[in-house]
Design a protein around this motif. Structure first.
Motif: not given
Length: 340
Positions: A27, A254, A258
């Motif tokens: 991430l 991750a 986002c």
């Protein structure tokens, strides 16, 4: 780590909990590269983890330095909740107690209640009241419920949990079946809990095949697959990844974090929606206050539940099943809070 770009906006503070873990490792780069909040948005990153992980965080900071990302103004590693949540604009709760072999669900809930109660109190006390909160650590919906419960001064609409990974999985399955790009699949919905009771719903979804937009049901022409195998694949995808990798989803989780935050920050397109766990306002007959995944439209940073979608009997049954599980989880979690 200061940026030299004069056009870069003043920094926002982003905290990641469980920052020494494998999801955070995937991430951090995406956030620090500008993929989420914009290439012109500078960032001060707060990384929270337990004391024994501080050495691991130092290694992560070295890597951030070595990548030389221009928008990263500072990285603050900490095992202290006040330092972690002080004045943050975005809080990504990635860390949670994982389920261990032989652990009962109520034991898992009890362990997580302790973590999210403490972090909720700290969030309430130290973060900006405008903070955008995303809970990832499982059980995500119920952890989010507890966090919000202990952060009463932060607006309810600022709390979300991650079902975007399930949303992306559903898109991927439809795209794979039709042999098209996933970006040609629109408006899938994940209803309910981020668990095996979730309801991946494509009754309102469209796809573009050979340049023509059509409904998913019309394009696939196999209602039995859509109502059975497709639903089961999405519901059990996390377990299938663990069985194959011997580790849980990290890269895809991750990416979903986002996607969730980028859309919240930048908005969704007109007539398009994404799936997010939010605090229910009673829409679609869901218990008010429950953290439930809905179709969400976003404009100017404001989340709104897509209304007036017609539910058939099968859909209602699927939604009621996942709601029932969430109510049980919530009640177990509240029982655990009262015993701590």
């Amino acid at each position: 780590m200061a940026s030299s770009n004069k056009d870069v906006k003043d920094p926002i503070r982003v905290v990641i909990t469980g920052a020494a873990g494998q999801i955070a490792y995937s991430l951090v780069y995406q956030i620090c590269s500008g993929e989420v909040f914009g290439k012109d948005q500078s960032i001060i990153l707060h990384l929270l983890d337990i004391t024994p992980m501080m050495g691991v965080l130092q290694g992560l900071i070295m890597e951030v330095e070595d990548i030389s990302l221009p928008i990263v103004k500072n990285v603050i590693p900490t095992d202290n909740e006040e330092t972690a949540f002080k004045d943050v604009d975005v809080a990504l709760f990635v860390g949670a107690m994982p389920r261990k072999e032989g652990m009962e669900r109520k034991d898992l809930l009890s362990a997580n209640v302790k973590i999210f109660k403490s972090q909720g109190i700290a969030l309430d006390k130290f973060a900006k009241k405008s903070v955008k909160v995303l809970v990832v650590g499982n059980p995500a919906n119920t952890n989010c419920y507890i966090l919000a419960h202990y952060a009463p001064s932060i607006p309810r609409e600022n709390f979300t949990c991650l079902t975007r990974l399930d949303h992306n999985r559903a898109k991927g399955q439809i795209a794979s079946r039709l042999k098209i790009s996933p970006d040609l699949v629109k408006n899938v919905i994940i209803w309910g809990n981020h668990s095996s009771t979730q309801f991946p719903d494509v009754r309102f979804s469209t796809v573009v095949v050979n340049g023509k937009e059509t409904s998913v049901y019309e394009a696939i022409q196999n209602d039995n697959w859509l109502k059975n195998e497709f639903v089961s694949i999405v519901q059990k995808r996390g377990a299938a990844v663990i069985a194959a990798r011997k580790l849980s989803s990290a890269m895809s989780a991750a990416k979903a974090i986002c996607d969730h935050m980028r859309d919240w920050w930048q908005g969704t397109k007109d007539n398009e929606w994404v799936s997010m766990g939010v605090i229910s306002d009673g829409s679609y007959g869901i218990e008010k206050g429950l953290v439930f995944s809905y179709p969400i439209h976003i404009k100017n940073g404001k989340l709104s539940i897509v209304q007036d979608l017609k539910l058939d009997d099968w859909s209602r049954e699927m939604i009621d099943k996942t709601q029932k599980e969430l109510i049980e989880e919530k009640n177990d979690a509240l029982t655990a809070t009262s015993s701590q």
